[in-house]
Design an enzyme around this catalytic site. Structure first.
Site, short mmCIF file in Angstrom:
data_model
loop_
_atom_site.label_atom_id
_atom_site.label_comp_id
_atom_site.label_asym_id
_atom_site.label_seq_id
_atom_site.Cartn_x
_atom_site.Cartn_y
_atom_site.Cartn_z
N LYS A 1 -12.44 22.55 -22.46
CA LYS A 1 -13.00 22.66 -23.82
C LYS A 1 -12.09 23.39 -24.80
O LYS A 1 -12.06 23.08 -25.98
CB LYS A 1 -14.35 23.37 -23.77
CG LYS A 1 -15.47 22.51 -23.21
CD LYS A 1 -16.80 23.22 -23.29
CE LYS A 1 -17.85 22.37 -22.61
NZ LYS A 1 -19.18 22.93 -22.66
N HIS B 1 0.84 -1.20 0.00
CA HIS B 1 0.00 0.00 0.00
C HIS B 1 0.87 1.24 0.00
O HIS B 1 1.88 1.29 0.69
CB HIS B 1 -0.89 0.05 1.25
CG HIS B 1 -1.84 -1.10 1.33
ND1 HIS B 1 -1.53 -2.26 1.98
CD2 HIS B 1 -3.07 -1.26 0.81
CE1 HIS B 1 -2.55 -3.10 1.86
NE2 HIS B 1 -3.49 -2.52 1.15
N LYS C 1 -0.78 -7.92 -4.50
CA LYS C 1 -1.76 -6.81 -4.53
C LYS C 1 -1.02 -5.48 -4.36
O LYS C 1 -0.25 -5.31 -3.42
CB LYS C 1 -2.77 -6.98 -3.39
CG LYS C 1 -3.70 -5.79 -3.22
CD LYS C 1 -4.64 -5.97 -2.03
CE LYS C 1 -5.24 -4.64 -1.63
NZ LYS C 1 -5.98 -4.72 -0.37
N ASP D 1 -22.37 20.84 -28.41
CA ASP D 1 -23.06 21.86 -27.61
C ASP D 1 -23.77 22.86 -28.52
O ASP D 1 -24.95 23.13 -28.39
CB ASP D 1 -22.03 22.69 -26.81
CG ASP D 1 -21.81 22.15 -25.42
OD1 ASP D 1 -22.60 21.32 -24.98
OD2 ASP D 1 -20.83 22.59 -24.78
P1 NAP Z 1 -19.62 30.51 -17.47
O1 NAP Z 1 -18.69 30.38 -18.62
O2 NAP Z 1 -19.09 30.50 -16.11
O3 NAP Z 1 -20.45 31.88 -17.68
C1 NAP Z 1 -21.36 32.32 -16.70
C2 NAP Z 1 -22.16 33.48 -17.23
O4 NAP Z 1 -23.15 33.81 -16.25
C3 NAP Z 1 -21.32 34.74 -17.44
O5 NAP Z 1 -21.87 35.46 -18.50
C4 NAP Z 1 -21.54 35.48 -16.10
O6 NAP Z 1 -21.39 36.87 -16.19
C5 NAP Z 1 -22.99 35.18 -15.86
N1 NAP Z 1 -23.37 35.31 -14.46
C6 NAP Z 1 -22.99 34.52 -13.43
N2 NAP Z 1 -23.55 34.95 -12.29
C7 NAP Z 1 -24.30 36.05 -12.61
C8 NAP Z 1 -25.12 36.93 -11.86
N3 NAP Z 1 -25.30 36.76 -10.55
N4 NAP Z 1 -25.77 37.91 -12.52
C9 NAP Z 1 -25.59 38.08 -13.85
N5 NAP Z 1 -24.83 37.29 -14.61
C10 NAP Z 1 -24.18 36.28 -13.99
O7 NAP Z 1 -20.73 29.37 -17.51
P2 NAP Z 1 -21.35 28.64 -18.80
O8 NAP Z 1 -20.60 27.40 -19.07
O9 NAP Z 1 -21.51 29.63 -19.91
O10 NAP Z 1 -22.79 28.19 -18.22
C11 NAP Z 1 -23.81 29.14 -17.97
C12 NAP Z 1 -25.11 28.40 -17.69
O11 NAP Z 1 -25.50 27.66 -18.84
C13 NAP Z 1 -25.02 27.40 -16.54
O12 NAP Z 1 -26.24 27.41 -15.84
C14 NAP Z 1 -24.85 26.08 -17.26
O13 NAP Z 1 -25.32 24.98 -16.49
C15 NAP Z 1 -25.70 26.30 -18.48
N6 NAP Z 1 -25.30 25.44 -19.60
C16 NAP Z 1 -26.21 24.57 -20.05
C17 NAP Z 1 -25.90 23.73 -21.08
C18 NAP Z 1 -26.91 22.75 -21.55
O14 NAP Z 1 -26.56 21.78 -22.22
N7 NAP Z 1 -28.16 22.97 -21.23
C19 NAP Z 1 -24.64 23.80 -21.70
C20 NAP Z 1 -23.72 24.73 -21.23
C21 NAP Z 1 -24.07 25.56 -20.18
P3 NAP Z 1 -19.94 37.55 -15.96
O15 NAP Z 1 -19.23 37.46 -17.27
O16 NAP Z 1 -20.27 38.93 -15.53
O17 NAP Z 1 -19.27 36.76 -14.88
#
Ligand code: NAP
Length: 498
Positions: free
Chosen positions: A289, A118, A143, A325
């Site tokens: 990504k 281990h 092991k 996506d």
């Molecule tokens: P990300 O790259 O971290 O971007 C987050 C975004 O949300 C930025 O524009 C950020 O603004 C904004 N934001 C965060 N908190 C905020 C607040 N309190 N008020 C206003 N704006 C705020 O995240 P992401 O990957 O783009 O994902 C964003 C959302 O999309 C998540 O909920 C994720 O689960 C969803 N999503 C869904 C799928 C799907 O397949 N359905 C795919 C991808 C993402 P700032 O630039 O000012 O920080």
């Protein structure tokens, strides 16, 4: 055939024997951890007797001292005696640590010796040397259980299995989240057994998977030398729903494939180590990504344009990167637009709220498709930067209420669990003839979507997007139609658990 061995970590005779009596058929072996019994002196012989009577399981007895990461604090002579006596009581194997092996003495005929090494800190470089020492010490089954600090440590453990498991019965596993793949892939590499836990709360080592998950999610009994490997590379990865979704889809289609959660720090070294092992496809998510783009041999048009890959398809040792996506989001949006009689999109004005990864994918796919694209974000400079990349317009977030777009898309995380009452835009800007698409999928019905429906808008959900991108990945890898409704059910079930 690699045995599925449940490590029983109960502290009393009653708990332990109840657990043994309830084990399902998928469990081939049980490991009794005598060092975890609270009342060792009164319980241990009864426990061994009970387990040894169950001839349907291979019984392994372990009594690990504290100096080797276990819990036994009594005298060494008593510990060694408990192992010898376990052999007399009918244990199939006893587990003895390399350093103590010479002191164990003779075991009853019919009981094998698992000699174990281990390392709870790291995966040492000299695995070959350790293997030789275990054999020299008289192991019937050597092991090796070491801590993986990086997923490439797991690859070295798999290499070890690959090299030696045809010569000897061998147990080799890496502990920790980065090592979990070695437990699941053990049958592909011919390991003697793989340890699992009774449930997620009673693990005897970090990274152990419960037998239910091994059986139902990973189809352990189906994994063999020809099983193709898929997975999601991410950091962190523990909360990913993708293993549940894709393994269910592989099972539905009866495919000889397994999909793993892979905690990867450096995609380049991960690919270098794992590509030799039937690695067929990967989902890529945060934070990789963009970093995987230069590692691809070929990219599809969309991932080239966006500069991000979420799907890797590996064929003939070549890596093809694509972005399901973006394509899936467009498909979901077009469906809603069709329902609202808003096609073609070229005539439509779209307000995209957000400027993160999701916004980037959508902005690139929409920029040359829609009549007018306006991007708005909390941090306005990010909206400006994205708008410049795709040749779109911007609007300050405080001013979006004055807009009346045909299509509103939220790609911010506003409204996501646990802040489910939050709205990314003022309620007042929603109009009955709008299409509203929310990227957030947890919860499925966000406050934005609920309000939009009440207003009479046509809606599209992040849930539809999520399922659709997973289905596209499945189709990219397998060239078969994805079982979409099953995948949707799995996502719903997984979301309900959160
Ligand atoms: P990300 O790259 O971290 O971007 C987050 C975004 O949300 C930025 O524009 C950020 O603004 C904004 N934001 C965060 N908190 C905020 C607040 N309190 N008020 C206003 N704006 C705020 O995240 P992401 O990957 O783009 O994902 C964003 C959302 O999309 C998540 O909920 C994720 O689960 C969803 N999503 C869904 C799928 C799907 O397949 N359905 C795919 C991808 C993402 P700032 O630039 O000012 O920080």
């Amino acid at each position: 055939m690699t045995k599925l061995c449940v490590s029983l970590t109960h502290s009393s005779y009653d708990e332990l024997t109840t657990s043994i009596d309830r084990l399902p058929e998928c469990v081939d072996a049980i490991e009794l951890r005598l060092d975890l019994l609270h009342d060792f002196r009164s319980d241990w012989q009864r426990c061994v007797r009970h387990a040894a009577q169950k001839t349907e399981h291979t019984t392994i007895v372990t009594n690990r001292p504290t100096r080797e990461g276990g819990h036994f604090e009594g005298e060494e002579s008593l510990r060694l005696k408990s192992l010898r006596r376990s052999a007399e009581l009918g244990a199939d194997y006893v587990d003895i640590e390399l350093e103590s092996c010479s002191r164990l003495g003779v075991l009853s005929a019919g009981t094998g010796r698992i000699v174990s090494y281990h390392n709870y800190d790291r995966t040492p470089d000299d695995l070959d040397l350790i293997y030789d020492r275990l054999l020299d010490a008289g192991a019937d089954v050597p092991k090796v259980a070491v801590k993986a600090n990086d997923i490439t440590d797991s690859a070295r453990i798999l290499q070890m299995l690959d090299k030696y498991s045809s010569h000897t019965d061998l147990i080799a596993l890496a502990m920790g989240e980065e090592g979990q793949c070695t437990r699941i892939l053990a049958p592909k590499f011919g390991a003697f057994l793989s340890f699992c836990s009774v449930d997620p709360y009673h693990t005897s080592a970090p990274g152990q998977v419960s037998y239910r998950q091994m059986e139902k999610m990973y189809r352990f009994d189906r994994i063999g030398p020809d099983t193709q490997i898929f997975g999601v590379i991410a950091n962190p990865v523990a909360h990913s729903m993708s293993p549940a979704i894709h393994n269910a889809a592989f099972a539905e289609k009866d495919m000889n494939a397994v999909y793993l959660p892979l905690k990867v720090a450096d995609p380049a070294s991960f690919l270098d180590y794992f590509q030799q092992y039937d690695l067929r496809g990967l989902s890529v998510t945060i934070p990789h990504k963009e970093t995987v783009v230069p590692l691809m041999d070929e990219l599809d048009e969309l991932s080239k344009r966006i500069g991000a890959v979420n799907t890797i398809d590996i064929r003939d040792n070549k890596r093809f990167g694509s972005n399901t996506d973006a394509a899936a989001a467009l498909g979901v949006l077009e469906n809603a637009a069709r329902t609202a009689d808003m096609l073609p999109l070229a005539k439509r004005e779209v307000l995209l709220v957000g400027a993160g990864g999701a916004a980037r994918a959508l902005a690139h796919v929409l920029a040359d498709k829609v009549g007018r694209l306006v991007i708005s974000n909390r941090t306005h400079a990010r909206a400006v930067s994205l708008a410049e990349d795709v040749d779109a317009e911007t609007c300050k977030l405080e001013a979006v209420e004055e807009m009346s777009p045909d299509i509103l898309i939220n790609t911010t995380s506003v409204g996501m669990h646990p802040n489910v009452d939050q709205m990314p835009v003022p309620v007042g800007m929603l109009q009955p003839d709008m299409v509203v698409f929310d990227a957030v999928y947890n919860p499925i019905q966000t406050r934005l979507l609920e309000t939009a429906e009440e207003t009479g808008c046509t809606t599209a959900s992040g849930f539809e997007w999520f399922v659709s991108q997973a289905a596209s990945q499945f189709e990219t890898w397998t060239e078969e139609s994805a079982p979409r409704s099953l995948m949707a059910d799995v996502v719903k079930r997984e979301l309900n658990k959160r």
